[in-house]
Design an enzyme around this catalytic site. Structure first.
Site, PDB file in Angstrom:
ATOM      1  N   HIS A 235      60.327 -12.151 -23.729  1.00 33.91           N
ATOM      2  CA  HIS A 235      60.569 -11.282 -24.412  1.00 33.91           C
ATOM      3  C   HIS A 235      62.155 -11.130 -25.500  1.00 33.91           C
ATOM      4  CE1 HIS A 235      58.087  -8.152 -21.839  1.00 33.91           C
ATOM      5  NE2 HIS A 235      57.054  -9.220 -22.216  1.00 33.91           N
TER       6      HIS A 235
ATOM      7  N   THR B 225      58.142  -2.019 -20.458  1.00 31.80           N
ATOM      8  CA  THR B 225      58.002  -2.799 -19.547  1.00 31.80           C
ATOM      9  C   THR B 225      58.914  -2.095 -17.725  1.00 31.80           C
ATOM     10  OG1 THR B 225      58.963  -4.366 -19.389  1.00 31.80           O
ATOM     11  CG2 THR B 225      56.598  -4.582 -20.172  1.00 31.80           C
TER      12      THR B 225
ATOM     13  N   GLU C 271      53.632 -11.070 -17.604  1.00 33.53           N
ATOM     14  CA  GLU C 271      54.065  -9.046 -18.214  1.00 33.53           C
ATOM     15  C   GLU C 271      52.323  -9.365 -17.999  1.00 33.53           C
ATOM     16  OE1 GLU C 271      57.150  -7.405 -19.140  1.00 33.53           O
ATOM     17  OE2 GLU C 271      57.035  -6.153 -16.409  1.00 33.53           O
TER      18      GLU C 271
ATOM     19  N   HIS D 251      60.863 -12.454 -17.751  1.00 28.89           N
ATOM     20  CA  HIS D 251      59.639 -12.570 -16.822  1.00 28.89           C
ATOM     21  C   HIS D 251      59.063 -13.726 -16.292  1.00 28.89           C
ATOM     22  CE1 HIS D 251      60.286  -7.615 -17.671  1.00 28.89           C
ATOM     23  NE2 HIS D 251      60.125  -8.528 -19.492  1.00 28.89           N
TER      24      HIS D 251
ATOM     25  N   HIS E 172      64.879 -11.269 -23.252  1.00 26.31           N
ATOM     26  CA  HIS E 172      65.314 -12.108 -21.079  1.00 26.31           C
ATOM     27  C   HIS E 172      63.571 -12.230 -21.211  1.00 26.31           C
ATOM     28  CE1 HIS E 172      63.212  -8.108 -22.289  1.00 26.31           C
ATOM     29  NE2 HIS E 172      62.362  -8.180 -21.822  1.00 26.31           N
TER      30      HIS E 172
ATOM     31  N   HIS F   4      67.889  -7.328 -12.863  1.00 25.21           N
ATOM     32  CA  HIS F   4      66.077  -7.409 -12.898  1.00 25.21           C
ATOM     33  C   HIS F   4      65.778  -8.388 -13.827  1.00 25.21           C
ATOM     34  CE1 HIS F   4      66.680  -3.400 -11.930  1.00 25.21           C
ATOM     35  NE2 HIS F   4      67.091  -2.881 -12.196  1.00 25.21           N
TER      36      HIS F   4
END
Ligand code: SG7
Ligand code: ZN
Length: 264
Positions: free
Chosen positions: A118, A200, A105, A94, A92, A67
């Site tokens: 994040h 999220t 996000e 996104h 991590h 992910h």
């Protein structure tokens, strides 16, 4: 149970609430931060980090969990200026699939950034670990950092990006020599947005005090491209490898929540 969720398709985000009911609740993340509607709060203390610059001598673990790519952080890294002291767990990213457009996000006035960092922390004054803390409304604090394309290479991010080829496939891990994690954050930590929201991703627990920094951090276009093209959401040897891209959730309704700003 089960972790078979995706961002698009038959297990995509509109289906998350079927398996993870909290994903359908009313204080979800991320959000679109409407700067005309935020409330300036001069009493918000500045966010301060400790232990970020010199995070010990133990290697970090970098994992592709299918992910995101996630790096473990030592408990010597802490956050101050929040209602309680928070201890770092992991960071991590996104990101999108191409160019400098969507991928973050959070959004600001409807505008996405190409990626978002994040840094996840838990309330270590009240809870003994992150797994416990994430079930409580005062359990987690996450720092959100917008990443955008700039002219120069950002060498701090190379500590992570240079290792992506070693974790191309889901469930692969590698080690990262400790580096100055403060350098991943914006220079100015004083300007941020603050609101109460959620994880999220499933299980979407509403346990996160969000701090989203106003100042983006710049990566070179080549670094963003490296993020967009290096890792797969599928395990090694799968017949249909799928690039890990577009791992961002759509903005969620505020439902009456007020977003605070630390600056006028
Ligand atoms: C990523 O985002 C992972 C998750 C994280 C989730 O998928 O980093 O972490 C693990 C351990 O799988 O969930 C509890 C947690 O940190 C949601 O985090 S986020 O809200 O900051 N995006
Ligand atoms: Zn995240």
């Amino acid at each position: 149970g089960g972790s078979h969720w995706t961002y698009e398709g038959s297990h995509g985000q509109e289906h998350w609430p079927d398996t993870y009911p909290d994903c359908g609740w009313k204080a979800q993340s991320p959000i679109d931060i409407e700067t005309g509607a935020v409330q300036y709060d001069p009493s918000l203390p500045p966010v301060e980090t400790s232990g970020y610059r010199n995070p010990g001598s133990d290697d970090f673990t970098l994992i592709n969990n299918g992910h995101t790519v996630q790096m473990s952080l030592p408990p010597s890294m802490r956050l101050h200026g929040l209602p309680k002291m928070f201890t770092a767990v992991q960071l991590h990213l996104h990101w999108g699939r191409k160019g400098n457009h969507e991928g973050s996000e959070h959004k600001v006035d409807g505008r996405p950034f190409p990626a978002e960092l994040h840094v996840v922390h838990y309330n270590s004054e009240k809870y003994s670990n992150v797994s416990l803390a994430m079930h409580h409304p005062d359990g987690l604090a996450v720092l959100g950092v917008f990443l955008e394309a700039g002219d120069a290479e950002n060498s701090a991010y190379d500590h992570i990006l240079d290792l992506l080829d070693k974790i191309q496939y889901a469930e692969q891990k590698t080690t990262v020599a400790p580096f100055n994690v403060r350098d991943l954050l914006p220079v100015h930590l004083g300007h941020f947005f603050r609101y109460n929201g959620s994880l999220t991703t499933p299980p979407c627990f509403q346990s996160v005090l969000w701090t989203v920094f106003h100042q983006p951090v710049q990566l070179s276009a080549a670094q963003l491209e490296k993020l967009q093209k290096s890792v797969y959401s599928t395990a090694e040897g799968e017949a249909h490898p799928e690039l890990l891209v577009d791992n961002f959730r759509a903005p969620q309704s505020l439902n009456g929540r007020v977003v605070l700003a630390s600056f006028p």
